[in-house]
Write an enzyme that holds these catalytic residues in place. Structure first.
Site, PDB file in Angstrom:
ATOM      1  N   ALA A  54      67.182 -63.480 -72.051  1.00 44.43           N
ATOM      2  CA  ALA A  54      68.448 -64.087 -71.619  1.00 44.43           C
ATOM      3  C   ALA A  54      69.408 -64.283 -72.793  1.00 44.43           C
ATOM      4  O   ALA A  54      70.626 -64.338 -72.613  1.00 44.43           O
ATOM      5  CB  ALA A  54      68.176 -65.427 -70.953  1.00 44.43           C
ATOM      6  N   GLU A 109      57.546 -69.958 -43.232  1.00 45.08           N
ATOM      7  CA  GLU A 109      58.761 -70.779 -43.225  1.00 45.08           C
ATOM      8  C   GLU A 109      58.419 -72.188 -42.729  1.00 45.08           C
ATOM      9  O   GLU A 109      57.387 -72.406 -42.095  1.00 45.08           O
ATOM     10  CB  GLU A 109      59.805 -70.151 -42.301  1.00 45.08           C
ATOM     11  CG  GLU A 109      60.329 -68.828 -42.790  1.00 45.08           C
ATOM     12  CD  GLU A 109      60.914 -68.919 -44.190  1.00 45.08           C
ATOM     13  OE1 GLU A 109      61.882 -69.651 -44.407  1.00 45.08           O
ATOM     14  OE2 GLU A 109      60.384 -68.255 -45.095  1.00 45.08           O
ATOM     15  N   GLY A 120      55.083 -66.212 -51.433  1.00 46.99           N
ATOM     16  CA  GLY A 120      54.185 -66.912 -52.355  1.00 46.99           C
ATOM     17  C   GLY A 120      54.954 -67.460 -53.546  1.00 46.99           C
ATOM     18  O   GLY A 120      56.053 -67.009 -53.871  1.00 46.99           O
ATOM     19  N   THR A 149      57.030 -74.908 -52.703  1.00 49.49           N
ATOM     20  CA  THR A 149      56.329 -73.684 -53.105  1.00 49.49           C
ATOM     21  C   THR A 149      57.146 -72.908 -54.136  1.00 49.49           C
ATOM     22  O   THR A 149      56.660 -72.608 -55.236  1.00 49.49           O
ATOM     23  CB  THR A 149      56.077 -72.787 -51.860  1.00 49.49           C
ATOM     24  OG1 THR A 149      55.321 -73.538 -50.924  1.00 49.49           O
ATOM     25  CG2 THR A 149      55.340 -71.517 -52.231  1.00 49.49           C
ATOM     26  N   VAL A 152      65.105 -61.742 -50.113  1.00 49.89           N
ATOM     27  CA  VAL A 152      64.593 -60.588 -49.368  1.00 49.89           C
ATOM     28  C   VAL A 152      63.363 -60.010 -50.057  1.00 49.89           C
ATOM     29  O   VAL A 152      63.406 -59.675 -51.243  1.00 49.89           O
ATOM     30  CB  VAL A 152      65.668 -59.477 -49.241  1.00 49.89           C
ATOM     31  CG1 VAL A 152      65.133 -58.325 -48.397  1.00 49.89           C
ATOM     32  CG2 VAL A 152      66.951 -60.024 -48.626  1.00 49.89           C
ATOM     33  N   LYS A 181      66.687 -61.218 -43.256  1.00 50.81           N
ATOM     34  CA  LYS A 181      66.587 -60.319 -44.424  1.00 50.81           C
ATOM     35  C   LYS A 181      67.240 -58.971 -44.115  1.00 50.81           C
ATOM     36  O   LYS A 181      67.895 -58.384 -44.980  1.00 50.81           O
ATOM     37  CB  LYS A 181      65.113 -60.144 -44.791  1.00 50.81           C
ATOM     38  CG  LYS A 181      64.485 -61.441 -45.315  1.00 50.81           C
ATOM     39  CD  LYS A 181      62.977 -61.353 -45.338  1.00 50.81           C
ATOM     40  CE  LYS A 181      62.349 -62.599 -45.936  1.00 50.81           C
ATOM     41  NZ  LYS A 181      60.908 -62.686 -45.708  1.00 50.81           N
ATOM     42  N   LYS A 233      67.330 -67.058 -47.336  1.00 50.25           N
ATOM     43  CA  LYS A 233      67.876 -65.920 -46.559  1.00 50.25           C
ATOM     44  C   LYS A 233      68.593 -66.375 -45.303  1.00 50.25           C
ATOM     45  O   LYS A 233      69.568 -65.746 -44.885  1.00 50.25           O
ATOM     46  CB  LYS A 233      66.777 -64.908 -46.205  1.00 50.25           C
ATOM     47  CG  LYS A 233      65.505 -65.485 -45.607  1.00 50.25           C
ATOM     48  CD  LYS A 233      64.525 -65.838 -46.701  1.00 50.25           C
ATOM     49  CE  LYS A 233      63.450 -66.751 -46.219  1.00 50.25           C
ATOM     50  NZ  LYS A 233      62.117 -66.376 -46.611  1.00 50.25           N
TER      51      LYS A 233
HETATM   52  P1  NDP Z   1      59.040 -75.934 -49.339  1.00 47.31           P
HETATM   53  O1  NDP Z   1      59.099 -76.623 -48.032  1.00 47.31           O
HETATM   54  O2  NDP Z   1      57.717 -75.680 -49.955  1.00 47.31           O
HETATM   55  O3  NDP Z   1      59.917 -76.750 -50.398  1.00 47.31           O
HETATM   56  C1  NDP Z   1      61.140 -77.325 -50.091  1.00 47.31           C
HETATM   57  C2  NDP Z   1      61.510 -78.307 -51.197  1.00 47.31           C
HETATM   58  O4  NDP Z   1      62.797 -78.804 -50.963  1.00 47.31           O
HETATM   59  C3  NDP Z   1      60.583 -79.523 -51.282  1.00 47.31           C
HETATM   60  O5  NDP Z   1      60.337 -79.844 -52.613  1.00 47.31           O
HETATM   61  C4  NDP Z   1      61.389 -80.628 -50.604  1.00 47.31           C
HETATM   62  O6  NDP Z   1      61.116 -81.913 -51.127  1.00 47.31           O
HETATM   63  C5  NDP Z   1      62.794 -80.219 -50.967  1.00 47.31           C
HETATM   64  N1  NDP Z   1      63.796 -80.664 -50.001  1.00 47.31           N
HETATM   65  C6  NDP Z   1      63.910 -80.314 -48.707  1.00 47.31           C
HETATM   66  N2  NDP Z   1      64.991 -80.905 -48.150  1.00 47.31           N
HETATM   67  C7  NDP Z   1      65.561 -81.636 -49.121  1.00 47.31           C
HETATM   68  C8  NDP Z   1      66.703 -82.488 -49.157  1.00 47.31           C
HETATM   69  N3  NDP Z   1      67.473 -82.684 -48.110  1.00 47.31           N
HETATM   70  N4  NDP Z   1      66.983 -83.097 -50.338  1.00 47.31           N
HETATM   71  C9  NDP Z   1      66.221 -82.897 -51.420  1.00 47.31           C
HETATM   72  N5  NDP Z   1      65.138 -82.100 -51.441  1.00 47.31           N
HETATM   73  C10 NDP Z   1      64.813 -81.480 -50.299  1.00 47.31           C
HETATM   74  O7  NDP Z   1      59.850 -74.565 -49.160  1.00 47.31           O
HETATM   75  P2  NDP Z   1      59.645 -73.198 -49.954  1.00 47.31           P
HETATM   76  O8  NDP Z   1      59.570 -73.453 -51.386  1.00 47.31           O
HETATM   77  O9  NDP Z   1      58.569 -72.414 -49.295  1.00 47.31           O
HETATM   78  O10 NDP Z   1      61.003 -72.440 -49.579  1.00 47.31           O
HETATM   79  C11 NDP Z   1      62.211 -72.733 -50.228  1.00 47.31           C
HETATM   80  C12 NDP Z   1      63.221 -71.631 -49.897  1.00 47.31           C
HETATM   81  O11 NDP Z   1      62.729 -70.394 -50.396  1.00 47.31           O
HETATM   82  C13 NDP Z   1      63.463 -71.413 -48.408  1.00 47.31           C
HETATM   83  O12 NDP Z   1      64.793 -71.040 -48.218  1.00 47.31           O
HETATM   84  C14 NDP Z   1      62.535 -70.252 -48.074  1.00 47.31           C
HETATM   85  O13 NDP Z   1      62.963 -69.516 -46.953  1.00 47.31           O
HETATM   86  C15 NDP Z   1      62.676 -69.434 -49.334  1.00 47.31           C
HETATM   87  N6  NDP Z   1      61.590 -68.522 -49.624  1.00 47.31           N
HETATM   88  C16 NDP Z   1      60.295 -68.942 -49.573  1.00 47.31           C
HETATM   89  C17 NDP Z   1      59.270 -68.083 -49.915  1.00 47.31           C
HETATM   90  C18 NDP Z   1      57.845 -68.525 -49.874  1.00 47.31           C
HETATM   91  O14 NDP Z   1      56.964 -67.669 -50.108  1.00 47.31           O
HETATM   92  N7  NDP Z   1      57.549 -69.797 -49.597  1.00 47.31           N
HETATM   93  C19 NDP Z   1      59.548 -66.703 -50.337  1.00 47.31           C
HETATM   94  C20 NDP Z   1      60.953 -66.357 -50.370  1.00 47.31           C
HETATM   95  C21 NDP Z   1      61.923 -67.244 -50.034  1.00 47.31           C
HETATM   96  P3  NDP Z   1      59.667 -82.610 -50.965  1.00 47.31           P
HETATM   97  O15 NDP Z   1      58.724 -81.753 -51.761  1.00 47.31           O
HETATM   98  O16 NDP Z   1      59.806 -83.949 -51.536  1.00 47.31           O
HETATM   99  O17 NDP Z   1      59.366 -82.560 -49.496  1.00 47.31           O
HETATM  100  N1  HSE Z   2      58.161 -66.777 -44.774  1.00 46.38           N
HETATM  101  C1  HSE Z   2      58.584 -65.661 -45.541  1.00 46.38           C
HETATM  102  C2  HSE Z   2      57.619 -64.534 -45.379  1.00 46.38           C
HETATM  103  C3  HSE Z   2      58.707 -66.046 -46.986  1.00 46.38           C
HETATM  104  O1  HSE Z   2      56.478 -64.782 -44.958  1.00 46.38           O
HETATM  105  O2  HSE Z   2      57.974 -63.389 -45.645  1.00 46.38           O
HETATM  106  C4  HSE Z   2      59.276 -64.956 -47.853  1.00 46.38           C
HETATM  107  O3  HSE Z   2      60.606 -64.712 -47.542  1.00 46.38           O
END
Ligand code: NDP
Ligand code: HSE
Length: 436
Positions: free
Chosen positions: A33, A190, A302, A13, A132, A205, A105
């Site tokens: 930048a 999450e 998001g 995401t 956060v 957070k 976080k």
């Molecule tokens: P996703 O599960 O959507 O994406 C995780 C990505 O990491 C995927 O592309 C996955 O690969 C890859 N991945 C996971 N483990 C490994 C590994 N061991 N080696 C290589 N690649 C790996 O997570 P999000 O994007 O939702 O979240 C990412 C981070 O951002 C988290 O820390 C989350 O807490 C934080 N976050 C998320 C928000 C949200 O709205 N979703 C908002 C704010 C923070 P593959 O696609 O192939 O499975």
């Molecule tokens: N799972 C988290 C939330 C993502 O819903 O707030 C953003 O940190």
């Protein structure tokens, strides 16, 4: 000047949102930048998975250590989430002299003290705005914009998924499970959604916010945490009758004996702006001694809202690449050797007002027994609401609002009330904050 070379860990995401924003806004971003930004390698788990963004031009690897060891890479974006291997990857990137931007976080709240120490030694930056409140630039606001203030308290709706669930349940009468499934499909939740609904994500957070607000080390294990699963539709309705809304808040407060760190459902007067923050939106209300109250509002989760924060960090790091490490903004806002050891208070020592709900037999003397118990423990009552018994029932719901009381006294009062023969249910208890 050559573009800055970036290595990406994760194309889910947030990773995909970041690629989309960097691509779409590259002209504007490069002008800000002062250099171009080029992603030279990205790590994912499954290379053949279809992606929600056009990442066709980025070479993919399933071996994330290739990214942090790549000699071309100057900045690593950690967007895979979780503790391991994220922690090891971030520490390796730092050891290799690379700057890090992360949205993780959990990693910062649990291992930030170690990560920042290593980064300090190596003279590299670790930026974590997206960790956060999603797209709200709250870290920058506290760390830089409010730096002249002594921060007295902050209170935030800092989990988008939880706020989305509570809003949809209240306004549309939808079930908890159905709304949670939608939050997952929208990419808000999450990987383990219990982190959202049990308050753990909000506690991560809050740990970070409290450190940069008060200049204390990150102390996730000291945060008192309650989730949203115990909130019932009747509590939402009674709170409304009394002029309140129930929100899941993270609260950090400087009290006389120490610092309060707590995440729990909270009644807030409905006229407060923060009580009207709905859906996936987040908000953080901060009380500074100089500025007074300031409120920060925006999407809490998001793909692109979070990418907005990731890219802002990336641009900050690019701009600061040539700055002397001593002159950069400290990771936790205060200089590393100036963090304070102010204790974090146990929840029993916290002072707050309460909403109580119980069912008791509808006969003379019962209410007097309840109010006597509260009086004996120095708990004064702000309001009482007694509902009519339902057809054929002898028990009535009783709802009480109290003035502020030390939690320890409330624990004792509830235990005594629950022992009254006329009281047949557990006492439901939700803390109440006026946020004045
Ligand atoms: P996703 O599960 O959507 O994406 C995780 C990505 O990491 C995927 O592309 C996955 O690969 C890859 N991945 C996971 N483990 C490994 C590994 N061991 N080696 C290589 N690649 C790996 O997570 P999000 O994007 O939702 O979240 C990412 C981070 O951002 C988290 O820390 C989350 O807490 C934080 N976050 C998320 C928000 C949200 O709205 N979703 C908002 C704010 C923070 P593959 O696609 O192939 O499975
Ligand atoms: N799972 C988290 C939330 C993502 O819903 O707030 C953003 O940190």
């Amino acid at each position: 000047m050559n573009p800055v070379k970036v290595g990406l860990l994760g194309l889910g995401t947030v990773g995909c949102g970041t690629v989309s924003v960097l691509t779409r806004n590259s002209g504007e971003i490069n002008r800000r930048a002062g250099r171009g930004i080029e992603i030279v390698l990205a790590a994912v788990r499954e290379r053949r998975r279809s992606r929600r963004c056009d990442a066709g031009g980025i070479p993919l690897t399933a071996e994330p250590f290739e990214v942090v060891d790549d000699p071309r890479v100057e900045i690593v974006l950690e967007l895979i989430g979780g503790i391991e291997p994220a922690r090891e990857l971030v520490l390796k990137a730092i050891a290799n002299g690379k700057h890090v931007v992360t949205a993780n976080k959990a990693l910062i709240a649990l291992h930030g003290n170690e990560i920042f120490a290593r980064a300090q030694e190596r003279g590299v930056m670790v930026a974590f705005e997206a960790a956060v409140a999603g797209g709200i630039p709250i870290i920058k606001a506290i760390r830089e914009g409010l730096t002249g203030n002594t921060i007295q308290w902050l209170a935030g709706i800092i989990n988008g998924t939880g706020n989305f669930i509570l809003t949809e349940m209240r306004d549309e009468g939808r079930s908890f499970g159905e709304v949670l499934a939608e939050a997952q499909a929208l990419g808000y939740a999450e990987a383990d959604p219990r982190f959202d609904v049990d308050g753990i994500d909000a506690a991560h957070k809050l740990t970070i916010l409290a450190s940069i607000a008060f200049g204390i080390p990150l102390q996730f294990d000291k945060v008192y945490t309650e989730g949203i699963t115990q909130i019932t539709p009747e509590d939402v309705a009674y709170a409304g009758d009394l002029g309140y809304r129930i929100k899941h808040l993270g609260i950090a407060r400087r009290a006389s004996q120490g610092i309060e760190l707590r995440v729990h459902p909270t009644l807030i007067p409905h006229r407060r702006l923060i009580a009207n923050v709905d859906g996936v939106m987040n908000a953080v209300l901060i009380m500074g001694d100089a500025v007074g109250p300031t409120l920060y509002y925006g999407p809490g989760a998001g793909a692109e809202p979070t990418a907005s924060a990731v890219v802002a960090d990336l641009v900050d790091v690019v701009r600061a690449l040539t700055a002397d490490p001593e002159n950069r903004v400290p990771h936790l806002a205060f200089q590393p050797d100036a963090l304070s050891d102010t204790p974090v208070l146990p929840i029993e020592a916290v002072e707050t007002a309460y909403y109580l709900r119980l069912r008791a037999e509808d006969r003379p003397g019962v209410l007097a027994d309840i109010t006597r118990i509260l009086g004996d423990l120095n708990i004064s009552i702000e309001a009482i609401l007694q509902k009519e018994p339902a057809e054929g029932e002898i028990d009535v719901p009783i709802i009480l609002l109290t003035h502020k009381v030390v939690e320890q006294n409330m624990i004792q009062a509830i235990a005594r009330i629950e022992r009254l023969p006329a009281v047949r249910t557990k006492v439901a208890r939700i803390r109440l904050e006026t946020l004045k």
